[in-house]
Design an enzyme around this catalytic site. Structure first.
Site, short mmCIF file in Angstrom:
data_model
loop_
_atom_site.label_atom_id
_atom_site.label_comp_id
_atom_site.label_asym_id
_atom_site.label_seq_id
_atom_site.Cartn_x
_atom_site.Cartn_y
_atom_site.Cartn_z
N HIS A 1 -21.41 -22.18 9.47
CA HIS A 1 -21.30 -22.48 11.06
C HIS A 1 -22.36 -22.39 11.80
O HIS A 1 -22.20 -23.05 13.09
CB HIS A 1 -19.89 -21.67 11.21
N GLY A 2 -23.30 -21.50 11.47
CA GLY A 2 -24.41 -21.23 12.44
C GLY A 2 -25.40 -20.20 11.98
O GLY A 2 -25.05 -19.29 11.30
#
Length: 464
Positions: free
Chosen positions: A322-323
């Site tokens: 996600h990041g």
């Protein structure tokens, strides 16, 4: 280009659809691919080159894998090439900055000079299309999919703009027949319009409204306990309706073109356990991590301890997907903790003896604290935010309440009703009752008015 931008709604989409239906069926895949490159390259045309690299490499690898297998070889070198290219692109563009920053922090502890580095710009959607093309090569290697014959079909599969930048992650084998012959019909088109408009209203009227409270809370220097809970609720509903709205819009656009994309979102906030939550939230990512990471690691085939290690590692990498930040890794660890705990309880929550309504409430609170980790700028700020939620170290300041209005309080009530009292958009759209159609069109008109009055807010999942 955003689905909620004027250019997309009033120029790009109408021009695309008119041309799409004017072309013979055999030319539509190429037109969809070309239009998708325009859509993707609207912000940075040079990033289309990256998508072309991934597309060409995996088209080549898929054919070479099957040729090698037909000749009695494994084709393994070509699936390895696909993995290296796709994960290499993802690692450099998404995680290089994070790696250098983490290394410089370590060097600073030892009084060493930092590594000089020019930040890499993250291409939108790279996490989605690299996983998508990678899944194609792996499926061909596993003999779960036949290699595509037409480069135009494969380019269309990779670049298809409805799901290009925020999912769902589509397996080639699930859409291969549709690429050859899209099931276009007036019924599918009209259903797609309803689903698209429903998603637009969720995004503009609900998600963007909750963004005001969430930004105020997570950007404040000091919060009261009530504000902290209100801000966490705002983000919880912002990301819900943002992702639900995008998913509806993607499915609706697909139906307008004759494609049935996989459902990626199924009312996750009615879940009675975290395990159930992950069956309902970002379904295509959950299934991808299961089939291409958890099971290849060994799944649950090598004993209890190994199962929990595999589950924890899968969720850690899911968080990192996600990041590039420690908060996402911590969020993945947090989710993995609850999944392991529930597996120890026989794949049920440890509070399964509670009445169903309380089960949902407890799961919802667990999810809220996870979103605090997900939204915070650092683990330290997430910890301070949670302390305030527990009444520790709060203040009398009320930045969220100051920004909050009666209308937004009403919308919070609407959100609770929508989450718990309504079925999915797709279930309504298949046989839409008259009240639902009228509501969708009325709310769409309100959403378009709101778009003209406010700045466009990007979809949250564009950054992932």
């Amino acid at each position: 280009m955003l689905f909620t931008s004027y250019v997309f709604l009033y120029v790009f989409l109408p021009a695309f659809l008119v041309t799409y239906y004017a072309l013979p069926s055999k030319g539509r895949a190429w037109w969809l691919a070309v239009a998708s490159y325009v859509f993707y390259g609207w912000w940075r045309p040079d990033f289309v080159i990256l998508m072309w690299i991934s597309t060409c490499v995996d088209f080549f690898c898929g054919r070479r894998i099957r040729n090698s297998q037909d000749a009695g070889r494994t084709g393994k070198p070509f699936v390895v090439l696909s993995v290296l290219v796709n994960l290499g692109l993802l690692a450099y563009f998404k995680y290089a900055n994070f790696g250098i920053e983490s290394l410089n922090a370590i060097l600073a502890e030892f009084d060493r000079d930092p590594i000089l580095w020019v930040d890499v710009v993250l291409p939108v959607g790279i996490s989605f299309y690299t996983f998508q093309t990678l899944s194609y090569s792996v499926d061909v290697y596993r003999r779960q999919a036949d290699p595509v014959d037409s480069f135009g079909d494969f380019a269309c599969y990779v670049a298809m703009f409805p799901q290009l930048v925020a999912g769902p992650i589509v397996r080639y084998r699930s859409i291969a027949e549709q690429l050859r012959e899209p099931g276009t019909s007036w019924a599918a088109f009209s259903t797609g319009c309803l689903v698209f408009f429903a998603g637009l209203t969720k995004k503009v009227l609900l998600a963007d409204t909750f963004a005001i409270g969430a930004d105020a809370a997570f950007g404040a220097e000091a919060l009261s306990t009530l504000d902290a809970w209100l801000g966490a609720l705002c983000y919880t509903f912002q990301i819900y309706f943002d992702f639900s709205g995008y998913s509806d819009m993607a499915l609706g656009l697909g139906l307008m073109m004759g494609f049935r994309l996989p459902v990626n979102f199924d009312r996750p906030y009615v879940s009675r356990s975290v395990t159930e939550f992950w069956r309902r939230w970002h379904i295509s990512l959950s299934s991808f991590l299961r089939d291409y990471l958890y099971i290849p690691l060994g799944g649950n085939r090598h004993g209890t301890v190994r199962t929990y290690v595999n589950l924890a590692l899968t969720m850690l990498l899911g968080g990192l997907w996600h990041g590039a930040a420690w908060t996402f890794i911590a969020w993945g660890a947090y989710q993995g903790f609850w999944l392991i705990l529930e597996r120890l309880s026989g794949r049920r929550s440890f509070y399964a003896s509670l009445p169903p309504a309380l089960e949902k409430a407890v799961t919802f609170v667990i999810v809220i604290f996870g979103w605090v980790l997900f939204r915070s700028e650092s683990i330290e700020s997430a910890g301070l935010y949670m302390q305030t939620m527990f009444g520790l170290g709060g203040s009398d300041a009320s930045p969220v309440l100051t920004e909050w209005s009666r209308l937004q309080s009403f919308i919070l009530g609407v959100a609770l009703v929508v989450v718990h009292g309504f079925r999915t958009t797709q279930s309504y759209a298949e046989r839409p009752p008259a009240w639902w159609i009228a509501s969708v069109f009325a709310l769409t008109a309100m959403a378009l008015v709101q778009l003209h009055r406010a700045n466009t807010v990007p979809f949250l999942y564009f950054q992932f």
